[in-house]
Design an enzyme around this catalytic site. Structure first.
Site, PDB file in Angstrom:
ATOM      1  N   HIS A 158      29.721  33.562  31.921  1.00 11.91           N
ATOM      2  CA  HIS A 158      30.818  34.110  31.319  1.00 11.91           C
ATOM      3  C   HIS A 158      30.610  34.418  29.877  1.00 11.91           C
ATOM      4  O   HIS A 158      31.521  34.219  29.110  1.00 11.91           O
ATOM      5  CB  HIS A 158      32.077  33.223  31.600  1.00 11.91           C
ATOM      6  CG  HIS A 158      32.619  33.376  32.888  1.00 11.91           C
ATOM      7  ND1 HIS A 158      33.920  32.753  33.265  1.00 11.91           N
ATOM      8  CD2 HIS A 158      32.089  34.089  33.956  1.00 11.91           C
ATOM      9  CE1 HIS A 158      33.941  33.100  34.870  1.00 11.91           C
ATOM     10  NE2 HIS A 158      33.127  34.060  35.206  1.00 11.91           N
ATOM     11  N   ASP A 217      25.979  33.751  44.382  1.00 10.24           N
ATOM     12  CA  ASP A 217      26.564  33.935  43.176  1.00 10.24           C
ATOM     13  C   ASP A 217      25.845  33.026  42.102  1.00 10.24           C
ATOM     14  O   ASP A 217      25.275  32.128  42.418  1.00 10.24           O
ATOM     15  CB  ASP A 217      28.002  33.344  43.205  1.00 10.24           C
ATOM     16  CG  ASP A 217      28.989  33.941  42.344  1.00 10.24           C
ATOM     17  OD1 ASP A 217      28.657  34.934  41.297  1.00 10.24           O
ATOM     18  OD2 ASP A 217      30.310  33.658  42.513  1.00 10.24           O
ATOM     19  N   GLU A 235      36.563  39.450  42.216  1.00  8.97           N
ATOM     20  CA  GLU A 235      36.437  37.972  42.380  1.00  8.97           C
ATOM     21  C   GLU A 235      36.945  37.496  41.038  1.00  8.97           C
ATOM     22  O   GLU A 235      37.502  36.213  41.052  1.00  8.97           O
ATOM     23  CB  GLU A 235      34.819  37.946  42.400  1.00  8.97           C
ATOM     24  CG  GLU A 235      34.635  36.170  42.685  1.00  8.97           C
ATOM     25  CD  GLU A 235      34.301  35.530  41.600  1.00  8.97           C
ATOM     26  OE1 GLU A 235      34.102  34.153  41.407  1.00  8.97           O
ATOM     27  OE2 GLU A 235      33.856  36.009  40.585  1.00  8.97           O
ATOM     28  N   GLU A 236      36.766  37.981  39.779  1.00  7.95           N
ATOM     29  CA  GLU A 236      36.875  37.664  38.459  1.00  7.95           C
ATOM     30  C   GLU A 236      38.523  37.552  38.170  1.00  7.95           C
ATOM     31  O   GLU A 236      39.150  38.420  38.771  1.00  7.95           O
ATOM     32  CB  GLU A 236      36.261  38.249  37.476  1.00  7.95           C
ATOM     33  CG  GLU A 236      34.715  38.349  37.599  1.00  7.95           C
ATOM     34  CD  GLU A 236      34.121  37.048  37.246  1.00  7.95           C
ATOM     35  OE1 GLU A 236      34.810  36.041  37.068  1.00  7.95           O
ATOM     36  OE2 GLU A 236      32.700  36.897  37.441  1.00  7.95           O
ATOM     37  N   ASP A 243      26.301  37.222  37.559  1.00 10.51           N
ATOM     38  CA  ASP A 243      27.492  37.176  37.926  1.00 10.51           C
ATOM     39  C   ASP A 243      28.370  38.533  38.435  1.00 10.51           C
ATOM     40  O   ASP A 243      29.302  38.840  37.764  1.00 10.51           O
ATOM     41  CB  ASP A 243      28.239  36.398  36.889  1.00 10.51           C
ATOM     42  CG  ASP A 243      29.631  35.935  37.242  1.00 10.51           C
ATOM     43  OD1 ASP A 243      29.771  35.668  38.451  1.00 10.51           O
ATOM     44  OD2 ASP A 243      30.378  35.596  36.500  1.00 10.51           O
TER      45      ASP A 243
END
Length: 420
Positions: free
Chosen positions: A348, A237, A190-191, A141
């Site tokens: 995550h 992704d 992006e996060e 990621d």
């Protein structure tokens, strides 16, 4: 002036309606010529992947180190690519000083291309990592997807040069088919910093989509804005874990998904996938019921398992996954999204690091993306193992003719891809 513009418009519409972009199937020999990433994907010393496997939160020294890796890679490995940056300074829910988000864009167009005349395949991934948990690396990621994209560019660079040199020599530099390029878009931010919302996510993607939608090309250009130069936005992704299951998310790009699925099947049949249980390095041996020793292949897995979904009947879940494609799709860009469902179990978490990547899977994704890009760019006849003599010209032309899949696609009901 008005008469000239009308005539030009009529000519352009006629050309668009009667021209189809070739999508040439790669021969088996060309597929075999796609190099493995090999040591470049070593998580400790690999020249492509390892420098990305560090904390790279936007606005931090880690993010700048990764960008320096990109600059060095293009300077040393791909000097013919044009590298540009798109910066935006935005506030975040953390408060304090605004953060500068830096998107890195690398483009390779035909050498004769004019501004506004090139339609491009965009290979896209985000390179930033998440603020939490502390020390989060984000290998799937999306350090690994970025590495896959860089590998594809490196693997095809010389083939694109050979094709364009050949076209120049034959005087084939005019027309829509001559105006195709490749663009790597490495997005920052992006996060989410706190919680995923429309404002706390996709910082770089939102800024770039807005900037390119507002950037107009010269009058009478084929493509009105920089944004409309994107023919297909191929977003990677959460890739790099074993045995991903990859849905087809969008009806309008299901044809491209099917082409990618066909390439997966062919690469597996050629025993080119290192993650395959039937790869020569690990194919199991067993004894058949008659008692004779034999090699019995294991059932081959399939990543792109929705190739046979009927686009008129099947369910497409593109709106269910929020990712960097959203700001582009909202402005009409066609999207092919490769993100697994379900997500990797390291998603995550602190375990999303290099040690938890399945490197054979990473290498296979890199090879698959390379193959799709090569077919998109019509590189059949120009792929070769470096150091191996080129095939005779007549053989190359026959291979190209044999590879054209337009008739097959029409028979199977696949909509032909046009510049419209």
């Amino acid at each position: 002036m008005a008469i000239h513009s009308l005539a030009h418009l009529i000519f352009l519409l006629f050309t668009l309606l009667t021209s189809t972009i070739a999508y040439t199937k790669l021969s088996d020999e060309s597929l075999k010529a796609i190099p493995d990433p090999g040591d470049t994907f070593n998580i400790k010393t690999g020249s492509i992947l390892s420098p990305i496997l560090q904390v790279r939160v936007p606005g931090t020294p880690g993010a700048e180190k990764v960008r320096q890796h990109f600059y060095s890679f293009f300077s040393k490995e791909l000097p013919l690519w044009k590298v540009t940056l798109q910066n935006s300074t935005q506030s975040t829910p953390l408060g304090g000083a605004p953060i500068t988000f830096v998107n890195v864009i690398a483009t390779r167009d035909p050498p004769w291309a004019r501004v506004g005349e090139v339609g491009r395949l965009a290979l896209v991934a985000h390179y930033d990592s998440k603020l939490t948990p502390e020390g989060f690396i984000g290998a799937t990621d999306s350090a690994a997807p970025v590495a896959m994209i860089l590998h594809a560019a490196k693997a095809l660079d010389k083939a694109m040069t050979r094709k364009w040199d050949d076209m120049k020599a034959k005087g084939q530099t005019g027309g829509l088919e001559a105006e195709k390029g490749v663009q790597l878009i490495l997005l920052d931010g992006e996060e989410a910093f706190v919680n995923w919302t429309d404002d706390d996510s996709l910082y770089g993607a939102r800024a770039l989509a807005h900037a390119w939608d507002s950037s107009t090309n010269p009058a009478m250009s084929t493509h009105r804005t920089t944004l409309t130069e994107i023919s297909l936005f191929l977003l990677l992704d959460l890739l790099g874990a074993k045995n991903p299951r990859m849905p087809s998310y969008f009806k309008t790009t299901h044809w491209a998904y099917k082409n990618m699925a066909t390439l997966e099947t062919r690469l597996r049949s050629l025993q080119s996938f290192k993650s395959s249980p039937n790869h020569p390095s690990k194919a199991p041996k067993s004894t058949n019921p008659k008692g004779k020793g034999t090699t019995r292949p294991t059932r081959e897995p399939v990543w792109l398992n929705e190739a046979n979904k009927n686009p008129n009947l099947g369910q497409f879940l593109g709106g269910m996954v929020q990712d960097d494609h959203i700001p582009f799709m909202a402005r009409g860009v066609e999207v092919l999204h490769f993100i697994p469902s379900p997500f990797p179990n390291v998603w995550h978490t602190a375990n999303d690091d290099g040690a938890h990547l399945d490197i054979p899977t990473c290498e296979d994704w890199a090879k698959l993306v390379t193959a799709f890009t090569a077919e998109w760019m019509d590189l059949e006849g120009f792929m070769r193992v470096e150091g191996k003599p080129a095939a005779p010209a007549a053989e190359m032309e026959k291979s190209k003719r044999d590879g054209v899949e337009l008739d097959r696609r029409k028979e199977e009901g696949i909509i032909s891809k046009t510049e419209l």
